[in-house]
Write a protein that holds these residues in place. Structure first.
Motif, PDB file in Angstrom:
ATOM      1  N   PHE A  36      12.707  -9.209  15.328  1.00  0.00           N
ATOM      2  CA  PHE A  36      12.378  -8.160  14.364  1.00  0.00           C
ATOM      3  C   PHE A  36      11.372  -8.599  13.311  1.00  0.00           C
ATOM      4  N   GLY A  37      11.228  -9.910  13.106  1.00  0.00           N
ATOM      5  CA  GLY A  37      10.325 -10.386  12.083  1.00  0.00           C
ATOM      6  C   GLY A  37      10.993 -10.412  10.722  1.00  0.00           C
ATOM      7  N   ALA A  38      10.278 -10.954   9.734  1.00  0.00           N
ATOM      8  CA  ALA A  38      10.842 -11.142   8.399  1.00  0.00           C
ATOM      9  C   ALA A  38      10.650  -9.926   7.499  1.00  0.00           C
ATOM     10  N   GLU A  39       9.903  -8.929   7.948  1.00  0.00           N
ATOM     11  CA  GLU A  39       9.622  -7.766   7.105  1.00  0.00           C
ATOM     12  C   GLU A  39      10.845  -6.867   6.982  1.00  0.00           C
ATOM     13  N   GLY A  40      11.061  -6.333   5.782  1.00  0.00           N
ATOM     14  CA  GLY A  40      12.156  -5.407   5.555  1.00  0.00           C
ATOM     15  C   GLY A  40      11.704  -3.958   5.707  1.00  0.00           C
ATOM     16  N   PHE A  41      12.657  -3.070   5.999  1.00  0.00           N
ATOM     17  CA  PHE A  41      12.347  -1.657   6.200  1.00  0.00           C
ATOM     18  C   PHE A  41      13.378  -0.802   5.464  1.00  0.00           C
ATOM     19  N   ARG A  42      12.914   0.373   5.057  1.00  0.00           N
ATOM     20  CA  ARG A  42      13.802   1.370   4.465  1.00  0.00           C
ATOM     21  C   ARG A  42      13.582   2.673   5.211  1.00  0.00           C
ATOM     22  N   ASN A  43      14.633   3.238   5.754  1.00  0.00           N
ATOM     23  CA  ASN A  43      14.515   4.416   6.610  1.00  0.00           C
ATOM     24  C   ASN A  43      14.500   5.707   5.801  1.00  0.00           C
TER      25      ASN A  43
END
Length: 345
Positions: free
Chosen positions: A173-180
């Motif tokens: 998934f990688g280190a980047e964060g997400f907000r849905n």
């Protein structure tokens, strides 16, 4: 602190507590059936949130490749087990086909569907379909051969599985964060409080899942088999109930609940590959309040953890996690003094 602030903090605490309740129920379910203290429960939360986020961006989520890698590992284990027990080639092939059929089918479907830009609810359903098989595969890969081991050994395995899933999560998934995006963007005014639509969705989904779990355990044959296995594993085996099948089903349900929790919490906070651990740990604290045995007490404990976290953040934001986790110490002491226990427990 006035009543308005207290109301806002209480609403926030109950919202988080509803998520923790789902994770606490899954933790109690898995422990009751398999005696596994499943520390990686929170990883399903992160996988669910990250999968939906990547589908929203039109990309193929790393969940697809992660699922295929786990499926291949379990399939290799099936072949090795078949050769060790000298099963026929046709029997081994049928077992491998049963293992890979659903994961490969849903992965191929996701490869086609990811760039299509489907509506949010359709992508959420695809996310659930992708993450839920992780439960069965992880159980078969890490726990099934150790089903009769001690609780301590199973706990050590859980710690290892947690670190493995976190590392693989970073890779896929990688280190980047997400907000849905929220499932419902409306805002409602109730007295002096403003309630977001997503909050109502969380409460409704939690209540619906609790009702469905109650119906499942009370009315269905599989649910009664899980209850029997939880009460007495040996007795359930003597009555023809497969403890292996019960373990796989309990882990599948735990993955489903974790993925659903990820979908619900994704719009309220930014989720990273390792965010699930802390979320799942708070669900575990709620399960400890219930003695890892009572579903109603797990629900009450989860709401208490949510409220404690919310009010603790208001009074001492730097120590809110310390307050939540320290609260479990008197509970453990009380249960240790109150309940008779043997060396195994």
């Amino acid at each position: 602190m006035d009543l308005t602030i207290a109301g806002i903090l209480a609403l926030d605490g109950l919202t988080n507590g509803a998520i923790y309740a789902l994770l606490a129920l899954a933790t109690v379910l898995v422990f009751a059936v398999t005696r596994v203290i499943f520390i990686p429960q929170g990883e399903f939360v992160a996988f669910g949130a990250l999968t939906l986020a990547l589908l929203q961006s039109g990309k193929v989520p790393g969940t697809v490749w992660f699922l295929l890698v786990l499926t291949a590992a379990v399939a290799v284990g099936d072949v090795v087990d078949g050769l060790r027990h000298r099963r026929g080639a046709a029997r081994i092939a049928r077992r491998v086909a049963r293992t890979v059929a659903y994961p490969v089918a849903v992965s191929l479907f996701a490869l086609w569907a990811a760039p299509q830009g489907w509506p949010l609810l359709a992508q959420a359903a695809l996310t659930m379909a992708l993450v839920t098989p992780f439960g069965t595969l992880i159980y078969r890969l890490a726990y099934e051969s150790l089903a009769d081991a001690s609780v301590l050994v199973l706990l050590i395995v859980s710690v290892g599985v947690h670190f493995a899933l976190v590392g693989l999560g970073l890779f896929f998934f990688g280190a980047e964060g997400f907000r849905n995006p929220s499932f419902w963007d409306t805002r409602l005014s109730l007295g002096g409080l403003t309630v977001a639509g997503q909050t109502l969705i969380i409460f409704a989904a939690t209540l619906a899942l609790i009702v469905m779990l109650w119906l499942f355990f009370e009315r269905s044959l599989h649910g009664k088999a899980l209850r029997a296995t939880a009460v007495n594993r040996l007795g359930a085996r003597l009555m023809g109930i497969s403890s292996t099948g019960a373990g796989r089903l309990s882990f599948t349900m735990a993955a489903f609940i974790g993925a659903l929790s990820g979908l619900l919490i994704g719009p309220t906070t930014t989720v990273f590959y390792d965010s699930g651990f802390l979320i799942g740990l708070k669900g575990f604290v709620a399960a400890v309040f219930a003695g890892l045995s009572s579903y109603p007490l797990a629900l009450v404990g989860a709401l208490g953890v949510g409220l404690l976290e919310s009010f603790g953040a208001f009074w001492a934001s730097a120590f809110k996690e310390v307050i939540v986790f320290a609260a479990v110490l008197p509970v453990l002491l009380w249960r240790s003094l109150r309940d008779p226990h043997g060396e195994e427990q």
